[in-house]
Design a protein around this motif. Structure first.
Motif, PDB file in Angstrom:
ATOM      1  N   CYS A   1     -58.082  19.761   2.403  1.00  0.00           N
ATOM      2  CA  CYS A   1     -56.942  19.141   1.734  1.00  0.00           C
ATOM      3  C   CYS A   1     -55.737  20.088   1.617  1.00  0.00           C
ATOM      4  O   CYS A   1     -55.035  20.325   2.583  1.00  0.00           O
ATOM      5  N   TYR A   2     -55.490  20.658   0.441  1.00  0.00           N
ATOM      6  CA  TYR A   2     -54.284  21.448   0.200  1.00  0.00           C
ATOM      7  C   TYR A   2     -54.208  22.672   1.111  1.00  0.00           C
ATOM      8  O   TYR A   2     -53.114  23.170   1.406  1.00  0.00           O
TER       9      TYR A   2
ATOM     10  N   HIS B   1     -51.693  22.636   4.015  1.00  0.00           N
ATOM     11  CA  HIS B   1     -50.265  22.772   3.773  1.00  0.00           C
ATOM     12  C   HIS B   1     -49.791  24.212   3.970  1.00  0.00           C
ATOM     13  O   HIS B   1     -48.609  24.496   3.760  1.00  0.00           O
TER      14      HIS B   1
ATOM     15  N   SER C   1     -60.310  15.814   3.355  1.00  0.00           N
ATOM     16  CA  SER C   1     -59.210  15.773   2.391  1.00  0.00           C
ATOM     17  C   SER C   1     -59.268  14.564   1.479  1.00  0.00           C
ATOM     18  O   SER C   1     -60.113  13.680   1.625  1.00  0.00           O
TER      19      SER C   1
ATOM     20  N   TYR D   1     -56.005  12.244   0.367  1.00  0.00           N
ATOM     21  CA  TYR D   1     -54.597  11.862   0.266  1.00  0.00           C
ATOM     22  C   TYR D   1     -54.545  10.463  -0.320  1.00  0.00           C
ATOM     23  O   TYR D   1     -55.203   9.541   0.169  1.00  0.00           O
TER      24      TYR D   1
ATOM     25  N   GLY E   1     -48.876  10.805  -1.095  1.00  0.00           N
ATOM     26  CA  GLY E   1     -49.937  11.206  -0.178  1.00  0.00           C
ATOM     27  C   GLY E   1     -49.826  10.560   1.185  1.00  0.00           C
ATOM     28  O   GLY E   1     -50.234  11.161   2.193  1.00  0.00           O
TER      29      GLY E   1
ATOM     30  N   GLU F   1     -47.378  12.737   3.093  1.00  0.00           N
ATOM     31  CA  GLU F   1     -47.954  14.053   3.379  1.00  0.00           C
ATOM     32  C   GLU F   1     -49.011  13.954   4.482  1.00  0.00           C
ATOM     33  O   GLU F   1     -49.041  14.787   5.395  1.00  0.00           O
ATOM     34  N   ARG F   2     -49.863  12.956   4.375  1.00  0.00           N
ATOM     35  CA  ARG F   2     -50.903  12.761   5.379  1.00  0.00           C
ATOM     36  C   ARG F   2     -50.307  12.588   6.779  1.00  0.00           C
ATOM     37  O   ARG F   2     -50.826  13.106   7.767  1.00  0.00           O
TER      38      ARG F   2
ATOM     39  N   ASN G   1     -60.535  11.174   5.255  1.00  0.00           N
ATOM     40  CA  ASN G   1     -59.846  10.863   4.005  1.00  0.00           C
ATOM     41  C   ASN G   1     -60.614   9.809   3.216  1.00  0.00           C
ATOM     42  O   ASN G   1     -61.427   9.059   3.774  1.00  0.00           O
TER      43      ASN G   1
ATOM     44  N   TRP H   1     -56.972   8.963  -8.328  1.00  0.00           N
ATOM     45  CA  TRP H   1     -56.094   8.434  -7.299  1.00  0.00           C
ATOM     46  C   TRP H   1     -56.725   7.255  -6.569  1.00  0.00           C
ATOM     47  O   TRP H   1     -57.888   6.908  -6.787  1.00  0.00           O
TER      48      TRP H   1
ATOM     49  N   CYS I   1     -55.597   6.716   0.476  1.00  0.00           N
ATOM     50  CA  CYS I   1     -54.801   5.869   1.368  1.00  0.00           C
ATOM     51  C   CYS I   1     -55.480   5.620   2.704  1.00  0.00           C
ATOM     52  O   CYS I   1     -54.907   4.955   3.578  1.00  0.00           O
TER      53      CYS I   1
END
Length: 231
Positions: free
Chosen positions: A135-136, A139, A159, A161, A166, A169-170, A189, A197, A200
């Motif tokens: 995930c993070y 970045h 991850s 998202y 999200g 970002e994804r 995902n 959350w 997505c």
């Protein structure tokens, strides 16, 4: 994948079904999202250490390890200290442990709950060298830059998202890695409820250069596959 909150056995069984589907579609490796076996349930993981996986041989992993396909499963992994790591455990199709990678870049509220990893994750399968990020992590270009410099061909990103920011970002981070470093990028995902959350969905694979090779939908748990070139 849509995880059942804090139910390790149910999620392991669900992951095993998806792994079998991937194998039937001709895949040799299947990647799962962050916190595969519990969902993104930080309160439960803080309150109940029984949800932490002991090590790569923990019998609760057996349904996935015995699916006849290499797997990358992300879990809360027990460490030598008071806090677990957010770690991806990779096993071969024969169930043998290939590597463990602990998330190095913890996101905001994760920092008081988990221990950060300190080393990069690598393994080889079918003559292809793979790197790992959670995930993070993805970045931070230096992480995937090191992977490319180390001869990796494919970067695996388990991850979470969510809907809202999200989605953007994804859709930007992962093809950006593919363009910047010339790597295949595989994103697993969550879809639907995921802790605080809503995942997505749209697990996907991008080719070096950023072209989208395959993509799941944003509604249902499903398997998406793509072929990765060796050269």
């Amino acid at each position: 994948m849509t995880c059942i909150p804090a139910d390790v056995h149910a999620n392991a069984a669900q992951a095993a079904v998806l792994a079998a589907q991937a194998r039937e579609q001709g895949a040799e490796l299947v990647v799962f999202p962050e916190f595969t076996l519990t969902g993104y349930e930080l309160e439960a993981l803080t309150a109940d250490p029984r949800l932490w996986i002991a090590d790569a041989e923990d019998p609760r992993l057996d349904p996935v390890r015995s699916a006849g396909i290499a797997t990358a499963v992300n879990v809360a992994l027990r460490t030598g200290g008071p806090r677990p790591a957010i770690a991806t455990l990779v096993h071969g199709a024969d169930g043998a442990h290939l590597t463990t990678y602990a998330k190095q870049h913890l996101y905001r509220h994760e920092q008081g709950v988990f221990a950060p990893g300190e080393t990069d994750g690598r393994f080889e399968l079918g003559g292809i060298r793979f790197s790992l990020g959670v995930c993070y992590d993805n970045h931070f270009p230096e992480l995937t830059g090191r992977a490319a410099a180390d001869g990796c061909r494919v970067h695996l990103a388990g991850s979470l998202y969510g809907t809202g920011d999200g989605i953007h970002e994804r859709a930007t981070v992962h093809p950006g890695i593919a363009r910047r470093h010339g790597l295949y990028v595989v994103l697993a995902n969550h879809v639907g409820p995921a802790g605080p959350w809503t995942g997505c969905g749209r697990a996907a694979v991008w080719a070096p250069g950023g072209a989208l090779l395959a993509e799941a939908d944003d509604r249902t748990p499903s398997v998406v596959t793509a072929e990765v070139g060796v050269g």
